[in-house]
Scaffold this motif. Structure first.
Motif, PDB file in Angstrom:
ATOM      1  N   LEU A  86      -1.351  -2.930  -7.186  1.00 30.94           N
ATOM      2  CA  LEU A  86      -2.194  -3.091  -6.002  1.00 30.94           C
ATOM      3  C   LEU A  86      -1.397  -2.867  -4.722  1.00 30.94           C
ATOM      4  O   LEU A  86      -1.863  -2.188  -3.806  1.00 30.94           O
ATOM      5  N   TYR A  87      -0.203  -3.453  -4.669  1.00 36.32           N
ATOM      6  CA  TYR A  87       0.605  -3.379  -3.450  1.00 36.32           C
ATOM      7  C   TYR A  87       1.056  -1.949  -3.155  1.00 36.32           C
ATOM      8  O   TYR A  87       1.130  -1.534  -2.006  1.00 36.32           O
ATOM      9  N   LYS A  88       1.349  -1.208  -4.212  1.00 38.77           N
ATOM     10  CA  LYS A  88       1.794   0.177  -4.036  1.00 38.77           C
ATOM     11  C   LYS A  88       0.679   1.025  -3.423  1.00 38.77           C
ATOM     12  O   LYS A  88       0.943   1.943  -2.633  1.00 38.77           O
ATOM     13  N   THR A  89      -0.551   0.710  -3.765  1.00 36.58           N
ATOM     14  CA  THR A  89      -1.693   1.446  -3.217  1.00 36.58           C
ATOM     15  C   THR A  89      -2.023   0.997  -1.803  1.00 36.58           C
ATOM     16  O   THR A  89      -2.143   1.815  -0.884  1.00 36.58           O
TER      17      THR A  89
ATOM     18  N   PHE B  12     -12.065  -2.450   3.371  1.00 38.10           N
ATOM     19  CA  PHE B  12     -10.693  -2.021   3.642  1.00 38.10           C
ATOM     20  C   PHE B  12     -10.132  -1.136   2.531  1.00 38.10           C
ATOM     21  O   PHE B  12      -8.945  -0.846   2.497  1.00 38.10           O
ATOM     22  N   LYS B  13     -11.019  -0.723   1.616  1.00 40.27           N
ATOM     23  CA  LYS B  13     -10.672   0.241   0.569  1.00 40.27           C
ATOM     24  C   LYS B  13      -9.610  -0.287  -0.407  1.00 40.27           C
ATOM     25  O   LYS B  13      -8.705   0.453  -0.837  1.00 40.27           O
ATOM     26  N   TYR B  14      -9.718  -1.569  -0.748  1.00 39.04           N
ATOM     27  CA  TYR B  14      -8.869  -2.135  -1.785  1.00 39.04           C
ATOM     28  C   TYR B  14      -9.542  -1.985  -3.142  1.00 39.04           C
ATOM     29  O   TYR B  14     -10.764  -1.797  -3.233  1.00 39.04           O
TER      30      TYR B  14
ATOM     31  N   GLY C 185      -9.491  -5.095  -9.175  1.00 39.87           N
ATOM     32  CA  GLY C 185      -8.086  -5.440  -9.400  1.00 39.87           C
ATOM     33  C   GLY C 185      -7.671  -6.685  -8.630  1.00 39.87           C
ATOM     34  O   GLY C 185      -6.998  -7.571  -9.171  1.00 39.87           O
ATOM     35  N   VAL C 186      -8.078  -6.772  -7.361  1.00 34.83           N
ATOM     36  CA  VAL C 186      -7.748  -7.946  -6.545  1.00 34.83           C
ATOM     37  C   VAL C 186      -8.430  -9.187  -7.111  1.00 34.83           C
ATOM     38  O   VAL C 186      -7.817 -10.262  -7.195  1.00 34.83           O
ATOM     39  N   MET C 187      -9.673  -9.073  -7.524  1.00 38.77           N
ATOM     40  CA  MET C 187     -10.381 -10.223  -8.075  1.00 38.77           C
ATOM     41  C   MET C 187      -9.744 -10.686  -9.386  1.00 38.77           C
ATOM     42  O   MET C 187      -9.652 -11.893  -9.650  1.00 38.77           O
TER      43      MET C 187
ATOM     44  N   LYS D 187     -15.600  -9.795  -1.595  1.00 42.31           N
ATOM     45  CA  LYS D 187     -15.681  -8.476  -2.228  1.00 42.31           C
ATOM     46  C   LYS D 187     -16.093  -7.406  -1.213  1.00 42.31           C
ATOM     47  O   LYS D 187     -15.563  -6.287  -1.241  1.00 42.31           O
ATOM     48  N   ASP D 188     -17.002  -7.765  -0.332  1.00 43.70           N
ATOM     49  CA  ASP D 188     -17.442  -6.807   0.688  1.00 43.70           C
ATOM     50  C   ASP D 188     -16.283  -6.409   1.595  1.00 43.70           C
ATOM     51  O   ASP D 188     -16.144  -5.234   1.976  1.00 43.70           O
TER      52      ASP D 188
END
Length: 203
Positions: free
Chosen positions: A50-53, A97-99, A103-105, A91-92
């Motif tokens: 996630l961080y790399k993206t 912010f295009k995450y 994956g974050v959830m 989530k919105d």
């Protein structure tokens, strides 16, 4: 209570506190890692991806691990928002912010399941070369009960095996006799890549 008994009581409490402070850290950190290793390793892999993206940092702000503060990093600004974990606005906002929302959830659910307070990325230098590592923070209730102020375990995850002395303290690669300190703290070995310290703050 007589003065003599009171003094004896204080001395006993000081000895108990010293004993707990010296024995609990290693026991807790290694036990926590061993019990949650599968989830922790999954978190590290997922967070690196996630961080790399798109760089991100997350903190659980309540004892129930239902409220989060999330730092979204852009090229020019960092945005910090606070949400309930189940709030649709979370989530919105991730989508805005295009995450990688799923994956974050998944990362947040994993953190919640092992009561991990904080996860972030840290830059450091070895032989003038920039490196980075993942670190997480944990706030154990049992440990904090011994002290009047909050204490946090901070675990760091290196990409390569590290060097340690005979006491298990993290060493600087350039000079194997010199301790490597991160944030001016001494770190202790959990395994070849993972070590920990105890701090008054979680980041």
């Amino acid at each position: 209570m007589t003065l003599l008994k009171y003094i004896s009581y204080l001395l006993i409490m000081m000895l108990l506190t010293t004993s707990c402070a010296s024995s609990l850290p290693k026991n807790f950190a290694k036990k926590y890692y061993t019990q949650n290793e599968r989830t922790i390793v999954r978190m590290e892999v997922l967070y690196n991806k996630l961080y790399k993206t798109k760089p991100i940092a997350v903190e659980f702000t309540d004892n129930a691990f239902k409220r989060i503060s999330i730092e979204m990093k852009t090229d020019s600004l960092n945005y910090i928002y606070e949400f309930d974990l189940n709030d649709q606005k979370l989530k919105d906002t991730l989508h805005k912010f295009k995450y990688d929302t799923s994956g974050v959830m998944a990362l947040l659910r994993a953190m919640q399941s092992i009561k991990c307070t904080w996860i972030n990325n840290l830059d450091y230098y070895v032989d003038d070369k920039k490196q980075n590592l993942v670190f997480i923070s944990i706030r154990p209730k049992a440990f904090n009960a011994i002290f009047s102020n909050k204490k946090y375990y901070v675990l760091t995850f290196y990409k390569q095996p590290q060097y340690y002395d005979e006491q298990g303290r993290l060493l600087d690669k350039r000079n194997l006799k010199r301790l490597r300190k991160v944030g001016n703290e001494i770190f202790w070995r959990i395994n070849d890549r993972v070590c920990y310290t105890i701090m008054d703050h979680f980041r």
